[in-house]
Design an enzyme around this catalytic site. Sequence first.
Site, mmCIF file in Angstrom:
data_model
loop_
_atom_site.group_PDB
_atom_site.id
_atom_site.type_symbol
_atom_site.label_atom_id
_atom_site.label_comp_id
_atom_site.label_asym_id
_atom_site.label_seq_id
_atom_site.Cartn_x
_atom_site.Cartn_y
_atom_site.Cartn_z
ATOM 1 N N LYS A 1 0.736 -1.462 -0.068
ATOM 2 C CA LYS A 1 0.003 -0.174 0.388
ATOM 3 C C LYS A 1 0.837 1.403 0.074
ATOM 4 O O LYS A 1 0.750 1.781 -0.766
ATOM 5 C CB LYS A 1 -0.904 -0.371 1.493
ATOM 6 C CG LYS A 1 -1.970 -1.041 1.527
ATOM 7 C CD LYS A 1 -2.567 -1.091 2.209
ATOM 8 C CE LYS A 1 -3.853 -1.806 2.945
ATOM 9 N NZ LYS A 1 -4.579 -2.289 3.923
ATOM 10 N N ALA B 1 -0.916 0.873 5.867
ATOM 11 C CA ALA B 1 -1.306 -0.309 6.797
ATOM 12 C C ALA B 1 -2.451 -1.256 6.806
ATOM 13 O O ALA B 1 -2.921 -1.313 5.719
ATOM 14 C CB ALA B 1 -2.390 0.581 8.263
ATOM 15 N N ASP B 2 -2.484 -2.252 7.880
ATOM 16 C CA ASP B 2 -3.271 -3.159 7.238
ATOM 17 C C ASP B 2 -3.516 -3.740 8.059
ATOM 18 O O ASP B 2 -2.674 -4.503 9.193
ATOM 19 C CB ASP B 2 -2.854 -3.943 6.543
ATOM 20 C CG ASP B 2 -4.191 -5.081 5.839
ATOM 21 O OD1 ASP B 2 -4.873 -4.251 4.834
ATOM 22 O OD2 ASP B 2 -4.499 -6.343 5.684
ATOM 23 N N THR B 3 -5.440 -4.283 8.576
ATOM 24 C CA THR B 3 -5.386 -5.153 10.040
ATOM 25 C C THR B 3 -5.766 -5.911 9.242
ATOM 26 O O THR B 3 -7.020 -6.380 8.764
ATOM 27 C CB THR B 3 -6.062 -3.878 10.979
ATOM 28 O OG1 THR B 3 -5.472 -2.530 11.056
ATOM 29 C CG2 THR B 3 -6.824 -4.631 12.500
ATOM 30 N N GLY C 1 0.060 -4.667 10.456
ATOM 31 C CA GLY C 1 1.334 -4.464 10.343
ATOM 32 C C GLY C 1 1.041 -2.866 9.572
ATOM 33 O O GLY C 1 0.537 -2.668 9.283
#
Length: 186
Positions: free
Chosen positions: A50, A69-71, A106
């Site tokens: 991203k 970011a990624d959750t 992340g």
Amino acid sequence: MFILASASPRRRELLTQIGLTFDVEVADIDETPQLAEAALPYVKRLAEHKAAAVFARHPNKARLVVLGADTTVLCDGQILGKPEDEADAARMLRLLSGRTHQVITGVALMTATACQVAAEVTEVEVIALTDKQIADYVATGEPMGKAGAYGIQGRAARFIPRIEGCYFNVVGLPLARVSAMLETIR
């Protein structure tokens, strides 16, 4: 220039809460987990992709800082992303009911000279949910668009008696970790 590479309104609110000024640009990437990919490498990879996708759009990179970011939610080795529909949300909530799971975010901070990638893990306990509680919660629409089909900062707060780790990570962005990463580039 600081850019958040995320469509998440929660991430925007969190960065604003700590006094940061930023632009928002959504990165359109494939978020499908790779074959046998574990949750931690998965969220780190997506965060970096991203950030890289948004970073690549800008010709003047000298003063550019992009945060990706990624959750995801991990329960019994299953990666639970955003529910596809109400039935999928109810399935996820039944899986989480009466158990402890992990929320993993992340984060990637990209500049012209480096890309820092990290992840935060928080343990979240959920009470045993009744079918009615699940149906009523799903009917609110709140589970949609949220990893694991719940938002700790919303109505689902009543289902979560305890967490171990960063609360803000469960909302969608580990603020202390991101702040520390930002300090290293200033």
